[in-house]
Design a protein around this motif. Structure first.
Motif, PDB file in Angstrom:
ATOM      1  N   SER A 106       0.807  -1.394   0.087  1.00 20.72           N
ATOM      2  CA  SER A 106      -0.063  -0.067   0.263  1.00 20.72           C
ATOM      3  C   SER A 106       0.864   1.299   0.112  1.00 20.72           C
ATOM      4  O   SER A 106       0.206   2.443  -0.128  1.00 20.72           O
ATOM      5  N   THR A 107       2.167   1.154   0.039  1.00 25.73           N
ATOM      6  CA  THR A 107       2.997   2.290   0.150  1.00 25.73           C
ATOM      7  C   THR A 107       3.474   2.616  -1.199  1.00 25.73           C
ATOM      8  O   THR A 107       4.221   1.882  -2.026  1.00 25.73           O
ATOM      9  N   PRO A 108       3.122   3.983  -1.794  1.00 27.85           N
ATOM     10  CA  PRO A 108       3.287   4.217  -3.038  1.00 27.85           C
ATOM     11  C   PRO A 108       4.789   4.445  -3.267  1.00 27.85           C
ATOM     12  O   PRO A 108       5.597   4.700  -1.985  1.00 27.85           O
ATOM     13  N   SER A 121      19.738  11.757   4.427  1.00 23.29           N
ATOM     14  CA  SER A 121      20.207  12.992   4.823  1.00 23.29           C
ATOM     15  C   SER A 121      20.411  13.130   6.374  1.00 23.29           C
ATOM     16  O   SER A 121      20.725  14.069   7.059  1.00 23.29           O
ATOM     17  N   GLY A 122      20.216  11.939   7.120  1.00 21.95           N
ATOM     18  CA  GLY A 122      20.454  12.077   8.430  1.00 21.95           C
ATOM     19  C   GLY A 122      19.173  12.084   9.317  1.00 21.95           C
ATOM     20  O   GLY A 122      19.341  11.787  10.755  1.00 21.95           O
ATOM     21  N   GLU A 123      17.956  11.850   8.896  1.00 23.16           N
ATOM     22  CA  GLU A 123      16.935  12.121   9.564  1.00 23.16           C
ATOM     23  C   GLU A 123      16.429  10.983  10.119  1.00 23.16           C
ATOM     24  O   GLU A 123      16.621   9.952   9.369  1.00 23.16           O
ATOM     25  N   LYS A 124      15.671  10.838  11.257  1.00 25.98           N
ATOM     26  CA  LYS A 124      15.148   9.486  11.630  1.00 25.98           C
ATOM     27  C   LYS A 124      13.890   9.320  11.055  1.00 25.98           C
ATOM     28  O   LYS A 124      13.035  10.125  11.124  1.00 25.98           O
ATOM     29  N   VAL A 125      14.003   8.122  10.462  1.00 23.01           N
ATOM     30  CA  VAL A 125      12.722   7.618   9.720  1.00 23.01           C
ATOM     31  C   VAL A 125      12.222   6.503  10.344  1.00 23.01           C
ATOM     32  O   VAL A 125      12.577   5.538  10.872  1.00 23.01           O
ATOM     33  N   THR A 126      10.772   6.825  11.174  1.00 18.01           N
ATOM     34  CA  THR A 126      10.022   5.679  11.748  1.00 18.01           C
ATOM     35  C   THR A 126       8.796   5.620  10.973  1.00 18.01           C
ATOM     36  O   THR A 126       8.419   5.935  10.069  1.00 18.01           O
ATOM     37  N   ALA A 127       8.211   4.421  11.307  1.00 15.84           N
ATOM     38  CA  ALA A 127       6.721   3.784  11.004  1.00 15.84           C
ATOM     39  C   ALA A 127       5.795   5.287  11.209  1.00 15.84           C
ATOM     40  O   ALA A 127       5.162   5.304   9.994  1.00 15.84           O
ATOM     41  N   LYS A 128       5.895   5.870  11.996  1.00 19.15           N
ATOM     42  CA  LYS A 128       5.091   7.295  11.997  1.00 19.15           C
ATOM     43  C   LYS A 128       5.115   7.980  10.886  1.00 19.15           C
ATOM     44  O   LYS A 128       4.328   8.652  10.533  1.00 19.15           O
ATOM     45  N   THR A 129       6.656   8.277  10.756  1.00 21.21           N
ATOM     46  CA  THR A 129       6.929   9.077   9.473  1.00 21.21           C
ATOM     47  C   THR A 129       6.585   8.674   8.153  1.00 21.21           C
ATOM     48  O   THR A 129       6.037   9.313   7.513  1.00 21.21           O
ATOM     49  N   VAL A 130       6.634   7.279   8.165  1.00 18.86           N
ATOM     50  CA  VAL A 130       6.120   6.616   6.852  1.00 18.86           C
ATOM     51  C   VAL A 130       4.547   6.944   6.821  1.00 18.86           C
ATOM     52  O   VAL A 130       4.182   7.306   5.612  1.00 18.86           O
ATOM     53  N   ALA A 131       4.029   6.661   8.040  1.00 18.58           N
ATOM     54  CA  ALA A 131       2.326   7.052   7.788  1.00 18.58           C
ATOM     55  C   ALA A 131       1.989   8.408   7.395  1.00 18.58           C
ATOM     56  O   ALA A 131       1.331   8.751   6.787  1.00 18.58           O
ATOM     57  N   GLU A 132       2.977   9.332   8.113  1.00 17.99           N
ATOM     58  CA  GLU A 132       2.666  11.025   7.644  1.00 17.99           C
ATOM     59  C   GLU A 132       3.146  11.170   6.259  1.00 17.99           C
ATOM     60  O   GLU A 132       2.264  11.932   5.586  1.00 17.99           O
ATOM     61  N   LEU A 133       3.978  10.543   5.726  1.00 16.06           N
ATOM     62  CA  LEU A 133       4.327  10.671   4.262  1.00 16.06           C
ATOM     63  C   LEU A 133       3.368  10.086   3.565  1.00 16.06           C
ATOM     64  O   LEU A 133       3.087  10.698   2.414  1.00 16.06           O
ATOM     65  N   LYS A 134       2.692   9.005   3.828  1.00 16.90           N
ATOM     66  CA  LYS A 134       1.475   8.363   2.920  1.00 16.90           C
ATOM     67  C   LYS A 134       0.453   9.217   3.134  1.00 16.90           C
ATOM     68  O   LYS A 134      -0.317   9.334   1.933  1.00 16.90           O
ATOM     69  N   ALA A 135       0.150   9.818   4.259  1.00 19.04           N
ATOM     70  CA  ALA A 135      -0.992  10.659   4.246  1.00 19.04           C
ATOM     71  C   ALA A 135      -0.703  11.986   3.349  1.00 19.04           C
ATOM     72  O   ALA A 135      -1.754  12.412   2.984  1.00 19.04           O
ATOM     73  N   LYS A 136       0.405  12.602   3.672  1.00 11.32           N
ATOM     74  CA  LYS A 136       0.757  13.932   2.536  1.00 11.32           C
ATOM     75  C   LYS A 136       0.566  13.487   1.109  1.00 11.32           C
ATOM     76  O   LYS A 136       0.030  14.143   0.425  1.00 11.32           O
ATOM     77  N   GLU A 138      -1.147  11.114  -0.113  1.00  4.78           N
ATOM     78  CA  GLU A 138      -2.960  10.944  -0.391  1.00  4.78           C
ATOM     79  C   GLU A 138      -3.491  12.319  -0.613  1.00  4.78           C
ATOM     80  O   GLU A 138      -4.297  12.491  -1.631  1.00  4.78           O
ATOM     81  N   ARG A 139      -3.104  13.235   0.211  1.00  7.07           N
ATOM     82  CA  ARG A 139      -3.635  14.429   0.167  1.00  7.07           C
ATOM     83  C   ARG A 139      -3.201  15.269  -1.085  1.00  7.07           C
ATOM     84  O   ARG A 139      -4.223  15.987  -1.757  1.00  7.07           O
ATOM     85  N   LEU A 140      -2.050  15.027  -1.577  1.00  9.38           N
ATOM     86  CA  LEU A 140      -1.637  15.493  -2.983  1.00  9.38           C
ATOM     87  C   LEU A 140      -2.343  14.833  -3.957  1.00  9.38           C
ATOM     88  O   LEU A 140      -2.769  15.711  -4.971  1.00  9.38           O
ATOM     89  N   GLN A 141      -2.399  13.622  -3.901  1.00 11.49           N
ATOM     90  CA  GLN A 141      -3.185  13.108  -5.008  1.00 11.49           C
ATOM     91  C   GLN A 141      -4.766  13.490  -5.227  1.00 11.49           C
ATOM     92  O   GLN A 141      -5.157  13.708  -6.428  1.00 11.49           O
ATOM     93  N   GLU A 142      -5.243  13.666  -3.916  1.00 13.07           N
ATOM     94  CA  GLU A 142      -6.663  13.997  -3.930  1.00 13.07           C
ATOM     95  C   GLU A 142      -6.789  15.530  -4.758  1.00 13.07           C
ATOM     96  O   GLU A 142      -7.503  15.909  -5.521  1.00 13.07           O
ATOM     97  N   LYS A 143      -5.783  16.464  -4.369  1.00  6.92           N
ATOM     98  CA  LYS A 143      -5.605  17.608  -5.141  1.00  6.92           C
ATOM     99  C   LYS A 143      -5.399  17.587  -6.596  1.00  6.92           C
ATOM    100  O   LYS A 143      -6.137  18.605  -7.298  1.00  6.92           O
ATOM    101  N   LEU A 144      -4.593  16.832  -6.944  1.00  9.45           N
ATOM    102  CA  LEU A 144      -4.326  16.491  -8.298  1.00  9.45           C
ATOM    103  C   LEU A 144      -5.592  15.918  -8.883  1.00  9.45           C
ATOM    104  O   LEU A 144      -6.021  16.581  -9.935  1.00  9.45           O
TER     105      LEU A 144
END
Length: 255
Positions: A106-108, A121-136, A138-144
Motif C-alpha cells: 500500500s506504500t506508493p 540526509s540523516g533524519e530519523k525515519v520511523t513507522a510514524k514518519t512513513v504514515a505521515e508521508l503516506k497521508a501527505k 494521499e492529500r496531494l493525489q486528491e488535490k491533483l
C-alpha cells in the motif's frame, strides 16, 4: 523469536536434500534474528527460497515450528527483501517497523523514495514518519484529482462551446444560401410577371394561389425583413392585388 513450544516440523516428509536445506536455513535465520536491516533482508531472502522449496502447505507449519513466526511476520521479511534487497546500505539506519511500513504494497513508490531521501540526509525515519508521508501523498493525489477534474470540466465546456459555434456557423451558412436562393426565385418570378405585362405578349401567368405558395411568409421575412404578422398580411394583399391586375390584363389581351 523462538520456536513454538511443543511444535515440531516433520522433516521426514521431505526429501533428504530439501530437509537438509530447510534445517540449515532455519539455523541461519535464527542466527539473524537481531532485526538489523541487513539481517531482515537476508531472512526475507531465506524465507522466499524455502517457501518455494518446501512446496504447498509446508511453509506455514515450518516457520511456526522453527521460529514461532506468523504468516504476517514472514510476509514483512519477504517484502523487505523484495523492495530493498539491492539497497541494503540505504536502509541500514531504518528501524524494522519503518522497513515493514515502507515495504508494504500500500506504500506508493514516491513515499519510499522520499523516506529513503530523509534517511540518507540523516533524519530519523520511523513507522510514524512513513504514515505521515503516506497521508501527505494521499492529500496531494486528491488535490491533483480535483485539479484534473476542474481542467476536464473546462475542456469539456470549451469543446461544447466550439461545437456549438461550429454548428451555428454551419446553420448561418445554410440560412444565407437559402436566403440567396429564395431571393433569386422571387426575382425570377418578378421578371416573369414584368415580361408578361409587356404589350403584345400573351402568356399563361401563374395564378394568385401559385404565387402565394412560392412567396411564403417565411420567405417574406427573410427577403423583406418584415417583423410582424400585420406587415406580412399587408404585403401579401398588395401582391395579391397586383397579381389580380396582371390576370385581368391577360384576360383582356386574350379576348
Amino acid at each position: 523469536m523462538l520456536p513454538s513450544a511443543g511444535i515440531t516440523f516433520n522433516y521426514g516428509m521431505l526429501s533428504v536434500e530439501k530437509a537438509a536445506s530447510a534445517r540449515a536455513a532455519a539455523e541461519r535465520i535464527r542466527g539473524r534474528m537481531q532485526l538489523a536491516a541487513e539481517s531482515i533482508i537476508e531472512v526475507g531472502r531465506e524465507l522466499i527460497e524455502q517457501k518455494k522449496a518446501l512446496g504447498h502447505g509446508n511453509f506455514l507449519p515450518w516457520i511456526d515450528a522453527e521460529f514461532g513466526m506468523t504468516d504476517r511476520t514472514a510476509l514483512n521479511f519477504m517484502r523487505v527483501y523484495e523492495q530493498f534487497g539491492s539497497k541494503s546500505e540505504m536502509i541500514s539506519n531504518l528501524r524494522p517497523t519503518a522497513l515493514y511500513a515502507l515495504a508494504a504494497p500500500s506504500t506508493p513508490e514516491p513515499v519510499r523514495d522520499e523516506a529513503l531521501g530523509l534517511a540518507a540526509s540523516g533524519e530519523k525515519v520511523t513507522a510514524k514518519t512513513v504514515a505521515e508521508l503516506k497521508a501527505k501523498h494521499e492529500r496531494l493525489q486528491e488535490k491533483l484529482k480535483e485539479q484534473a477534474s476542474i481542467i476536464k470540466a473546462r475542456d469539456d465546456m470549451v469543446a461544447i462551446a466550439e461545437r456549438q459555434s461550429q454548428e451555428a456557423h454551419t446553420r448561418a451558412m445554410f440560412a444565407e444560401a437559402d436566403k440567396e436562393r429564395l431571393a433569386e426565385q422571387v426575382e425570377a418570378l418578378q421578371e416573369e410577371l414584368e415580361r408578361a405585362t409587356e404589350p403584345g405578349v400573351v402568356n399563361v401567368t401563374p395564378t394568385v394561389e401559385t404565387i402565394t405558395k412560392i412567396v411564403t411568409p417565411s420567405l417574406l421575412l427573410q427577403i423583406f425583413d418584415i417583423s410582424s404578422d400585420a406587415e406580412i398580411a399587408e404585403l401579401l394583399l398588395e401582391r395579391r392585388d397586383r397579381l389580380m391586375e396582371i390576370e385581368n390584363t391577360y384576360a383582356a389581351l386574350a379576348a
